[in-house]
Design an enzyme around this catalytic site. Structure first.
Site, PDB file in Angstrom:
ATOM      1  N   ASN A 267       0.841  -1.196   0.000  1.00  0.00           N
ATOM      2  CA  ASN A 267       0.000   0.000   0.000  1.00  0.00           C
ATOM      3  C   ASN A 267       0.871   1.239   0.000  1.00  0.00           C
ATOM      4  O   ASN A 267       1.948   1.274   0.582  1.00  0.00           O
ATOM      5  CB  ASN A 267      -0.975  -0.021   1.190  1.00  0.00           C
ATOM      6  CG  ASN A 267      -0.433   0.678   2.418  1.00  0.00           C
ATOM      7  OD1 ASN A 267      -0.484   1.914   2.525  1.00  0.00           O
ATOM      8  ND2 ASN A 267       0.131  -0.093   3.345  1.00  0.00           N
TER       9      ASN A 267
ATOM     10  N   PHE B 296      -1.709   8.154   4.206  1.00  0.00           N
ATOM     11  CA  PHE B 296      -2.504   8.764   5.291  1.00  0.00           C
ATOM     12  C   PHE B 296      -3.751   9.476   4.764  1.00  0.00           C
ATOM     13  O   PHE B 296      -4.046  10.622   5.141  1.00  0.00           O
ATOM     14  CB  PHE B 296      -1.666   9.775   6.098  1.00  0.00           C
ATOM     15  CG  PHE B 296      -0.649   9.170   7.035  1.00  0.00           C
ATOM     16  CD1 PHE B 296      -0.617   7.816   7.291  1.00  0.00           C
ATOM     17  CD2 PHE B 296       0.279   9.985   7.675  1.00  0.00           C
ATOM     18  CE1 PHE B 296       0.321   7.268   8.166  1.00  0.00           C
ATOM     19  CE2 PHE B 296       1.215   9.454   8.550  1.00  0.00           C
ATOM     20  CZ  PHE B 296       1.241   8.100   8.790  1.00  0.00           C
TER      21      PHE B 296
ATOM     22  N   SER C  25       5.273   4.957   8.909  1.00  0.00           N
ATOM     23  CA  SER C  25       4.656   4.680   7.611  1.00  0.00           C
ATOM     24  C   SER C  25       5.602   5.151   6.519  1.00  0.00           C
ATOM     25  O   SER C  25       6.189   6.231   6.631  1.00  0.00           O
ATOM     26  CB  SER C  25       3.312   5.390   7.494  1.00  0.00           C
ATOM     27  OG  SER C  25       2.393   4.798   8.374  1.00  0.00           O
TER      28      SER C  25
ATOM     29  N   ASN D 288       4.936   6.057   3.488  1.00  0.00           N
ATOM     30  CA  ASN D 288       4.321   6.789   2.373  1.00  0.00           C
ATOM     31  C   ASN D 288       4.141   8.284   2.618  1.00  0.00           C
ATOM     32  O   ASN D 288       3.485   8.959   1.835  1.00  0.00           O
ATOM     33  CB  ASN D 288       2.963   6.157   2.043  1.00  0.00           C
ATOM     34  CG  ASN D 288       3.121   4.688   1.707  1.00  0.00           C
ATOM     35  OD1 ASN D 288       3.953   4.321   0.875  1.00  0.00           O
ATOM     36  ND2 ASN D 288       2.358   3.836   2.372  1.00  0.00           N
ATOM     37  N   THR D 289       4.699   8.777   3.712  1.00  0.00           N
ATOM     38  CA  THR D 289       4.711  10.224   3.960  1.00  0.00           C
ATOM     39  C   THR D 289       6.168  10.647   3.977  1.00  0.00           C
ATOM     40  O   THR D 289       6.912  10.235   4.878  1.00  0.00           O
ATOM     41  CB  THR D 289       4.026  10.557   5.306  1.00  0.00           C
ATOM     42  OG1 THR D 289       2.651  10.188   5.208  1.00  0.00           O
ATOM     43  CG2 THR D 289       4.125  12.040   5.633  1.00  0.00           C
TER      44      THR D 289
ATOM     45  N   LYS E 128       5.198   3.450  17.258  1.00  0.00           N
ATOM     46  CA  LYS E 128       5.170   2.398  16.229  1.00  0.00           C
ATOM     47  C   LYS E 128       6.356   2.571  15.298  1.00  0.00           C
ATOM     48  O   LYS E 128       6.522   3.638  14.698  1.00  0.00           O
ATOM     49  CB  LYS E 128       3.853   2.459  15.448  1.00  0.00           C
ATOM     50  CG  LYS E 128       3.727   1.328  14.409  1.00  0.00           C
ATOM     51  CD  LYS E 128       2.309   1.188  13.912  1.00  0.00           C
ATOM     52  CE  LYS E 128       2.193   0.103  12.858  1.00  0.00           C
ATOM     53  NZ  LYS E 128       0.821  -0.066  12.381  1.00  0.00           N
TER      54      LYS E 128
ATOM     55  N   ASN F 113       5.603  -1.567  11.475  1.00  0.00           N
ATOM     56  CA  ASN F 113       4.837  -1.102  10.321  1.00  0.00           C
ATOM     57  C   ASN F 113       5.227  -1.937   9.086  1.00  0.00           C
ATOM     58  O   ASN F 113       5.927  -2.942   9.206  1.00  0.00           O
ATOM     59  CB  ASN F 113       5.121   0.382  10.093  1.00  0.00           C
ATOM     60  CG  ASN F 113       3.870   1.128   9.638  1.00  0.00           C
ATOM     61  OD1 ASN F 113       3.249   0.716   8.656  1.00  0.00           O
ATOM     62  ND2 ASN F 113       3.500   2.189  10.318  1.00  0.00           N
TER      63      ASN F 113
HETATM   64  C1  LIG Z   1      -3.826  -0.900   3.410  1.00  0.00           C
HETATM   65  C2  LIG Z   1      -3.013  -0.672   4.635  1.00  0.00           C
HETATM   66  C3  LIG Z   1      -3.063   0.568   5.265  1.00  0.00           C
HETATM   67  C4  LIG Z   1      -2.302   0.795   6.407  1.00  0.00           C
HETATM   68  N1  LIG Z   1      -2.401   2.002   7.038  1.00  0.00           N
HETATM   69  C5  LIG Z   1      -1.712   2.214   8.176  1.00  0.00           C
HETATM   70  C6  LIG Z   1      -1.837   3.443   8.878  1.00  0.00           C
HETATM   71  O1  LIG Z   1      -2.581   4.335   8.501  1.00  0.00           O
HETATM   72  N2  LIG Z   1      -1.093   3.601  10.007  1.00  0.00           N
HETATM   73  C7  LIG Z   1      -0.266   2.627  10.490  1.00  0.00           C
HETATM   74  O2  LIG Z   1       0.371   2.823  11.536  1.00  0.00           O
HETATM   75  N3  LIG Z   1      -0.156   1.436   9.859  1.00  0.00           N
HETATM   76  C8  LIG Z   1      -0.848   1.222   8.728  1.00  0.00           C
HETATM   77  N4  LIG Z   1      -0.744   0.016   8.088  1.00  0.00           N
HETATM   78  C9  LIG Z   1       0.198  -0.993   8.628  1.00  0.00           C
HETATM   79  C10 LIG Z   1      -0.492  -2.010   9.529  1.00  0.00           C
HETATM   80  O3  LIG Z   1      -1.049  -1.397  10.655  1.00  0.00           O
HETATM   81  C11 LIG Z   1       0.513  -3.106   9.974  1.00  0.00           C
HETATM   82  O4  LIG Z   1       1.516  -2.494  10.758  1.00  0.00           O
HETATM   83  C12 LIG Z   1       1.162  -3.816   8.807  1.00  0.00           C
HETATM   84  O5  LIG Z   1       0.247  -3.984   7.740  1.00  0.00           O
HETATM   85  C13 LIG Z   1       1.725  -5.175   9.184  1.00  0.00           C
HETATM   86  O6  LIG Z   1       0.716  -6.051   9.617  1.00  0.00           O
HETATM   87  P1  LIG Z   1       0.051  -7.176   8.646  1.00  0.00           P
HETATM   88  O7  LIG Z   1       1.192  -7.901   7.972  1.00  0.00           O
HETATM   89  O8  LIG Z   1      -0.749  -8.039   9.549  1.00  0.00           O
HETATM   90  O9  LIG Z   1      -0.789  -6.430   7.688  1.00  0.00           O
HETATM   91  C14 LIG Z   1      -1.485  -0.241   6.936  1.00  0.00           C
HETATM   92  C15 LIG Z   1      -1.444  -1.485   6.301  1.00  0.00           C
HETATM   93  C16 LIG Z   1      -2.196  -1.711   5.168  1.00  0.00           C
HETATM   94  C17 LIG Z   1      -2.139  -3.072   4.513  1.00  0.00           C
END
Ligand SMILES: Cc1cc2nc3c(=O)[nH]c(=O)nc-3n(C[C@H](O)[C@H](O)[C@H](O)COP(=O)(O)O)c2cc1C
Length: 372
Positions: free
Chosen positions: A110, A114, A173, A175-176, A213, A242
């Site tokens: 992704n 934000f 994250s 992407n910022t 985080k 993350n």
């Molecule tokens: C589509 C998407 C959007 C995400 N948006 C955020 C976010 O806004 N803030 C954040 O801290 N992590 C965000 N994450 C990261 C997740 O919270 C998590 O840390 C990461 O996906 C690893 O866990 P997973 O492998 O179970 O998905 C996002 C992940 C995905 C897939």
């Protein structure tokens, strides 16, 4: 009933572009009836961060960014739900497409950037909510065009401190632009100190714990620096981790070169290693939330044995649907029983080579010392 519907809908949802499927899921959850109270296996209960959780499996940030359906999500069986990331002002995020399924890899990339409705809209929703609805964390970020990142996080504390059970400083994250630089030693301690002072200034009866985080893409020096900063600070916990900007050679999907953060199965090993390392460097004294690639009870158990007091997931839901939450809990309870742990607290960090032998029955004296 909802789970059955969700299971039937899953193959259809997969035919839709990923972001459309996600929006359809949120809309369906809006229409869902209030969740019935279900009891969790008592062995899964854990008291950590001053809060009692009936089970340690949480929904990671990014799924319900705008707090549209946190309580319906609790109805999927989660022990807690993290909303956000929320920024002070609303922002649209990156242009679409910005979400990609890597189906053969059981992963997602992704670069949402934000996208969210901003503090006021999200907080208004939380103010209308019954606080008894379930444990809720608020994940805080900064606006892309912000001139003062520290001020953005402090505003988040002001707005969400009275509304959430815990707060997250998200500096990880990918992407910022520039966000991850806030993990650097000097910047990080200034940020943490400012946020913790702001929390104190709120003078709440029950101030929410604050967690940091972090990213999985850190050098050994950066990891050591973060641990040192965190140990010297008043922060209450860490979320590890993350998404990653790394692209493991094992990836098979043609989407693999898409820029953004990779999550799901290929993130499991590296995020669990970092979790174990952070557990050692913080000497097991700081509550850790383990997240990254959890897709089964065994995965959740591995994170707990590496040092996590709680776990979170997101990507595996895309592939397995909401029934996964209950499967993880059932399997986790069985694994605890198999290994002679009466409570989850006994298992935390038990597989970590910090000098503690793996704990079996007989070592029950070890209470979860992260408790209130
Ligand atoms: C589509 C998407 C959007 C995400 N948006 C955020 C976010 O806004 N803030 C954040 O801290 N992590 C965000 N994450 C990261 C997740 O919270 C998590 O840390 C990461 O996906 C690893 O866990 P997973 O492998 O179970 O998905 C996002 C992940 C995905 C897939």
């Amino acid at each position: 009933m909802i789970e059955t519907a969700a299971r039937l809908a899953l193959p259809l949802l997969r035919l839709l572009p990923p972001e459309t499927a996600h929006q359809a899921t949120l809309r369906a959850l809006h229409a869902a009836p209030a969740p019935r109270h279900r009891t969790d296996d008592p062995s899964l209960a854990v008291t950590v961060l001053g809060r009692a959780f009936t089970n340690p499996v949480g929904l990671a940030a990014g799924f319900d960014k705008n707090a549209e359906v946190p309580d319906a999500l609790t109805g999927w069986g989660f022990g807690f739900v993290e909303i956000g990331t929320v920024t002070p002002r609303p922002q649209a995020g990156n242009p679409r497409p910005r979400l990609f399924r890597l189906t053969p890899d059981r992963a997602v990339i992704n670069r949402m950037g934000f996208n969210n409705e901003g503090h006021e809209a999200v907080a208004a929703r939380l103010r209308r909510r019954d606080r008894a609805g379930g444990c809720l964390g608020a994940n805080l970020g900064k606006n892309r065009d912000s001139a003062d990142a520290v001020a953005d996080y402090c505003k988040g504390v002001d707005v969400f401190g009275p509304l959430a059970d815990y707060l997250v400083i998200n500096v990880s994250s990918p992407n910022t632009p520039g966000l991850r630089d806030l993990q650097r030693r000097g910047e990080l301690s200034v940020l943490i100190d400012a946020v913790m002072e702001r929390r104190t200034a709120l003078k709440l009866d029950r101030p929410p714990p604050v967690l940091l985080k972090i990213a999985p893409d850190l050098s050994p020096q950066e990891i050591a620096d973060i641990a040192e900063t965190v140990n010297a600070s008043a922060i209450d916990g860490l979320i590890v981790s993350n998404t990653t900007v790394a692209r493991p050679a094992s990836l098979e999907s043609r989407q693999a070169p898409e820029p953004g953060g990779l999550s799901g199965k290929p993130l499991f090993e590296s995020s669990t290693q970092l979790l174990a390392e952070m557990y050692r460097l913080t000497r097991g004294r700081l509550p850790l939330i383990g997240v990254g690639g959890i897709a089964s009870g065994e995965d959740a158990y591995a994170k707990i044995r590496a040092g996590a007091s709680l776990v979170q997931l997101y990507t595996a839901l895309v592939y397995q649907g909401p029934g996964l939450v209950r499967r993880i809990k059932t399997d986790l309870a069985a694994l605890l029983r198999r290994d002679g742990f009466r409570t989850l607290g006994e298992a935390i960090g038990s597989g970590n080579t910090m000098g503690k032998a793996p704990q079996r029955r007989g070592a029950q004296e070890k209470q979860n010392d992260h408790g209130a």
